[in-house]
Structure formats: structure tokens, C-alpha cells
Design a protein around this motif. Structure first.
Motif, PDB file in Angstrom:
ATOM      1  N   PRO A 108      -1.453  -3.794 -10.417  1.00  0.00           N
ATOM      2  CA  PRO A 108      -2.194  -3.256  -9.274  1.00  0.00           C
ATOM      3  C   PRO A 108      -2.604  -4.305  -8.247  1.00  0.00           C
ATOM      4  O   PRO A 108      -2.701  -4.013  -7.055  1.00  0.00           O
ATOM      5  CB  PRO A 108      -3.430  -2.614  -9.921  1.00  0.00           C
ATOM      6  CG  PRO A 108      -3.025  -2.326 -11.320  1.00  0.00           C
ATOM      7  CD  PRO A 108      -2.070  -3.418 -11.696  1.00  0.00           C
ATOM      8  N   GLU A 109      -2.820  -5.539  -8.714  1.00  0.00           N
ATOM      9  CA  GLU A 109      -3.301  -6.575  -7.787  1.00  0.00           C
ATOM     10  C   GLU A 109      -2.181  -7.310  -7.066  1.00  0.00           C
ATOM     11  O   GLU A 109      -2.455  -8.156  -6.210  1.00  0.00           O
ATOM     12  CB  GLU A 109      -4.178  -7.587  -8.532  1.00  0.00           C
ATOM     13  CG  GLU A 109      -3.463  -8.418  -9.588  1.00  0.00           C
ATOM     14  CD  GLU A 109      -3.424  -7.772 -10.964  1.00  0.00           C
ATOM     15  OE1 GLU A 109      -3.268  -8.504 -11.957  1.00  0.00           O
ATOM     16  OE2 GLU A 109      -3.544  -6.537 -11.035  1.00  0.00           O
ATOM     17  N   LEU A 110      -0.914  -6.988  -7.400  1.00  0.00           N
ATOM     18  CA  LEU A 110       0.213  -7.691  -6.777  1.00  0.00           C
ATOM     19  C   LEU A 110       1.009  -6.745  -5.881  1.00  0.00           C
ATOM     20  O   LEU A 110       1.340  -5.636  -6.298  1.00  0.00           O
ATOM     21  CB  LEU A 110       1.155  -8.241  -7.863  1.00  0.00           C
ATOM     22  CG  LEU A 110       0.559  -9.231  -8.857  1.00  0.00           C
ATOM     23  CD1 LEU A 110       1.609  -9.609  -9.896  1.00  0.00           C
ATOM     24  CD2 LEU A 110       0.045 -10.464  -8.142  1.00  0.00           C
ATOM     25  N   PRO A 111       1.342  -7.157  -4.664  1.00  0.00           N
ATOM     26  CA  PRO A 111       2.192  -6.312  -3.809  1.00  0.00           C
ATOM     27  C   PRO A 111       3.572  -6.156  -4.445  1.00  0.00           C
ATOM     28  O   PRO A 111       4.129  -7.107  -4.982  1.00  0.00           O
ATOM     29  CB  PRO A 111       2.256  -7.069  -2.483  1.00  0.00           C
ATOM     30  CG  PRO A 111       1.862  -8.468  -2.800  1.00  0.00           C
ATOM     31  CD  PRO A 111       0.958  -8.410  -3.985  1.00  0.00           C
ATOM     32  N   PHE A 112       4.105  -4.937  -4.405  1.00  0.00           N
ATOM     33  CA  PHE A 112       5.361  -4.640  -5.082  1.00  0.00           C
ATOM     34  C   PHE A 112       6.342  -4.002  -4.113  1.00  0.00           C
ATOM     35  O   PHE A 112       6.023  -3.025  -3.437  1.00  0.00           O
ATOM     36  CB  PHE A 112       5.104  -3.681  -6.250  1.00  0.00           C
ATOM     37  CG  PHE A 112       6.352  -3.315  -7.014  1.00  0.00           C
ATOM     38  CD1 PHE A 112       6.847  -4.141  -8.003  1.00  0.00           C
ATOM     39  CD2 PHE A 112       7.026  -2.136  -6.730  1.00  0.00           C
ATOM     40  CE1 PHE A 112       8.000  -3.804  -8.713  1.00  0.00           C
ATOM     41  CE2 PHE A 112       8.171  -1.792  -7.426  1.00  0.00           C
ATOM     42  CZ  PHE A 112       8.660  -2.621  -8.412  1.00  0.00           C
ATOM     43  N   GLY A 113       7.551  -4.575  -4.039  1.00  0.00           N
ATOM     44  CA  GLY A 113       8.587  -4.026  -3.170  1.00  0.00           C
ATOM     45  C   GLY A 113       9.689  -5.046  -2.999  1.00  0.00           C
ATOM     46  O   GLY A 113       9.574  -6.194  -3.439  1.00  0.00           O
ATOM     47  N   GLY A 114      10.788  -4.614  -2.375  1.00  0.00           N
ATOM     48  CA  GLY A 114      11.948  -5.476  -2.291  1.00  0.00           C
ATOM     49  C   GLY A 114      12.388  -5.798  -0.882  1.00  0.00           C
ATOM     50  O   GLY A 114      11.709  -5.478   0.095  1.00  0.00           O
ATOM     51  N   VAL A 115      13.547  -6.445  -0.801  1.00  0.00           N
ATOM     52  CA  VAL A 115      14.193  -6.760   0.471  1.00  0.00           C
ATOM     53  C   VAL A 115      15.618  -6.228   0.399  1.00  0.00           C
ATOM     54  O   VAL A 115      16.065  -5.719  -0.626  1.00  0.00           O
ATOM     55  CB  VAL A 115      14.184  -8.282   0.745  1.00  0.00           C
ATOM     56  CG1 VAL A 115      12.760  -8.799   0.836  1.00  0.00           C
ATOM     57  CG2 VAL A 115      14.943  -9.049  -0.346  1.00  0.00           C
ATOM     58  N   LYS A 116      16.344  -6.347   1.494  1.00  0.00           N
ATOM     59  CA  LYS A 116      17.715  -5.844   1.591  1.00  0.00           C
ATOM     60  C   LYS A 116      17.743  -4.358   1.215  1.00  0.00           C
ATOM     61  O   LYS A 116      16.851  -3.605   1.636  1.00  0.00           O
ATOM     62  CB  LYS A 116      18.664  -6.707   0.759  1.00  0.00           C
ATOM     63  CG  LYS A 116      18.694  -8.176   1.216  1.00  0.00           C
ATOM     64  CD  LYS A 116      19.833  -8.964   0.609  1.00  0.00           C
ATOM     65  CE  LYS A 116      19.558  -9.447  -0.772  1.00  0.00           C
ATOM     66  NZ  LYS A 116      20.571 -10.419  -1.266  1.00  0.00           N
ATOM     67  N   HIS A 117      18.696  -3.915   0.404  1.00  0.00           N
ATOM     68  CA  HIS A 117      18.788  -2.498   0.069  1.00  0.00           C
ATOM     69  C   HIS A 117      17.755  -2.048  -0.954  1.00  0.00           C
ATOM     70  O   HIS A 117      17.748  -0.874  -1.342  1.00  0.00           O
ATOM     71  CB  HIS A 117      20.197  -2.171  -0.439  1.00  0.00           C
ATOM     72  CG  HIS A 117      21.210  -2.132   0.656  1.00  0.00           C
ATOM     73  ND1 HIS A 117      22.508  -1.729   0.450  1.00  0.00           N
ATOM     74  CD2 HIS A 117      21.127  -2.434   1.971  1.00  0.00           C
ATOM     75  CE1 HIS A 117      23.178  -1.797   1.590  1.00  0.00           C
ATOM     76  NE2 HIS A 117      22.359  -2.233   2.522  1.00  0.00           N
TER      77      HIS A 117
END
Length: 217
Positions: A184-193
Motif C-alpha cells: 500500500p505504501e509503494l506506487p505500483f505500475g509499469g512503463v511501455k505496454h
């Protein structure tokens, strides 16, 4: 990398690959290993995978259950057959078992040619791909040679080497000497596709808020 704690890296790699039967967006899927420790890692990793029990997910002795759908299993079959036909080495598994359920065996593949689909596509199931690299520059090239960039894990005890990978790996997250995780305390998500934006943490909370602009003359 050669400075990594090999035993811990192998143990974590197995868990990271087969969590949720390999059907997790952040499950480790490609394992990039320096040539100096490649044989040792591959031997220990494949042996640990071979020791896993595939079976009924309601049975407490089961380590790996089925994939979710027939189509999901067929995707794995197609990726493995494509790699096999193009000269890859099947270190473990690779053949669909008979019987009920969309089961796929725990599988490890190596010696993948650049033309193999598995080099750039995601295997969403208990299928691991091993890559041998000569140095850290080649390691980064292999790591970034994909349209995806959700998260990654770097294993090295060398601070300068860690910094090298942290700066150059194209991913939304880089975890050093540990398995990629969501918290919960860490931003989560990616790059590119792997997508745009972030969920979780303060960044994620703001993404789900409606901001109001008020202007008074």
C-alpha cells in the motif's frame, strides 16, 4: 550477478515464478544470469522446480495448480512449441499432461534465439525462461528487450552494480535482492505496454481523486 547470494536468489526465483500458478502480473518470468554462475543457478533452479507438486489446488500438498482457462494454457503451449521449433532447449516440462483441468507442467526453457516469441512476449503460467549473459551491459539489453516494463528484480551485493541496474532497467519498479511485491505504501505500475499511471501510495490515491478548480475574480 556473480556477487549475489545464489541460494537465496534461487529460492526466491522459484517462489516468484510459481506464485498463483505463474498467473501474476508481477510474477518473475525471465531470469537473466551472468555466465560465471549460470550453470550453478540453472542446476539449482531446475532441481527446485522439478520438486514442485502440480495438482488439485484444494490439496494442501499441491504447489502448483492449473491455469485459469483453456485459452491461457494454449498460449503457453504455443510459446513453448514456437521456442522448441526455433532451437531452444527444454530443461524441464514442456508437454501437456492428460486429464481434467487446464494443467500445464512447471517448465524451464533456455538457449532462446532472438526470433522466439517468448523472448518478447509474456508467459502467464508456470513457464520460466533462462538467459545467459556475459556482463551487466548485456543483462540490461536482454532485460529491456521486451514491450513490457511492469517490474524487475536485481540480485547483486555490489552497490555500484546495483546503481547501474537501477538507472538503466526500463520498468516501473526495481527490487534489489528481493522479490517484486505490491504494498500500500509503494506506487505500483509499469512503463511501455505495461500501462500508464500508478495505483497505491499517495500517487495512487491522487489518481482516483477528482480535483476541483475554483477561480474567483
Amino acid at each position: 550477478m556473480p556477487s549475489a547470494d545464489l541460494e537465496q536468489a534461487v529460492e526466491t526465483a522459484v517462489t516468484a515464478r510459481i506464485q498463483n500458478n505463474g498467473q501474476s502480473c508481477i510474477a518473475a518470468k525471465r531470469f537473466i544470469i551472468h555466465t560465471d554462475i549460470y550453470d550453478a543457478f540453472a542446476e539449482k533452479f531446475v532441481a527446485a522446480l522439478r520438486g514442485l507438486t502440480v495438482g488439485d489446488p484444494l490439496d494442501q500438498s499441491t504447489d502448483v495448480g492449473p491455469v485459469a482457462t483453456e485459452g491461457g494454457r494454449q498460449d503457453l503451449v504455443d510459446l513453448v512449441e514456437d521456442a522448441r521449433q526455433k532451437g531452444a532447449s527444454i530443461l524441464l516440462g514442456g508437454d501437456v499432461p492428460e486429464g481434467r483441468g487446464w494443467f500445464y507442467p512447471v517448465t524451464a526453457i533456455a538457449d532462446l534465439p532472438d526470433q522466439a516469441r517468448l523472448v518478447r512476449e509474456e508467459a502467464f503460467g508456470p513457464l520460466a525462461a533462462l538467459y545467459k549473459v556475459a556482463d551487466r551491459e548485456e543483462a540490461v539489453q536482454v532485460a529491456n528487450r521486451t514491450d513490457f516494463g511492469l517490474s524487475s528484480s536485481v540480485w547483486s551485493q555490489d552497490p555500484e552494480e546495483q546503481e547501474f541496474f537501477l538507472e538503466r532497467i526500463e520498468a516501473g519498479g526495481v527490487f534489489v535482492n528481493g522479490m517484486t511485491a505490491s504494498a500500500p505504501e509503494l506506487p505500483f505500475g509499469g512503463v511501455k505496454h505495461s500501462g500508464y499511471g500508478r495505483e497505491l501510495s499517495a500517487a495512487g490515491i491522487r489518481a482516483f481523486c477528482n480535483l476541483k478548480t475554483v477561480w474567483v475574480a
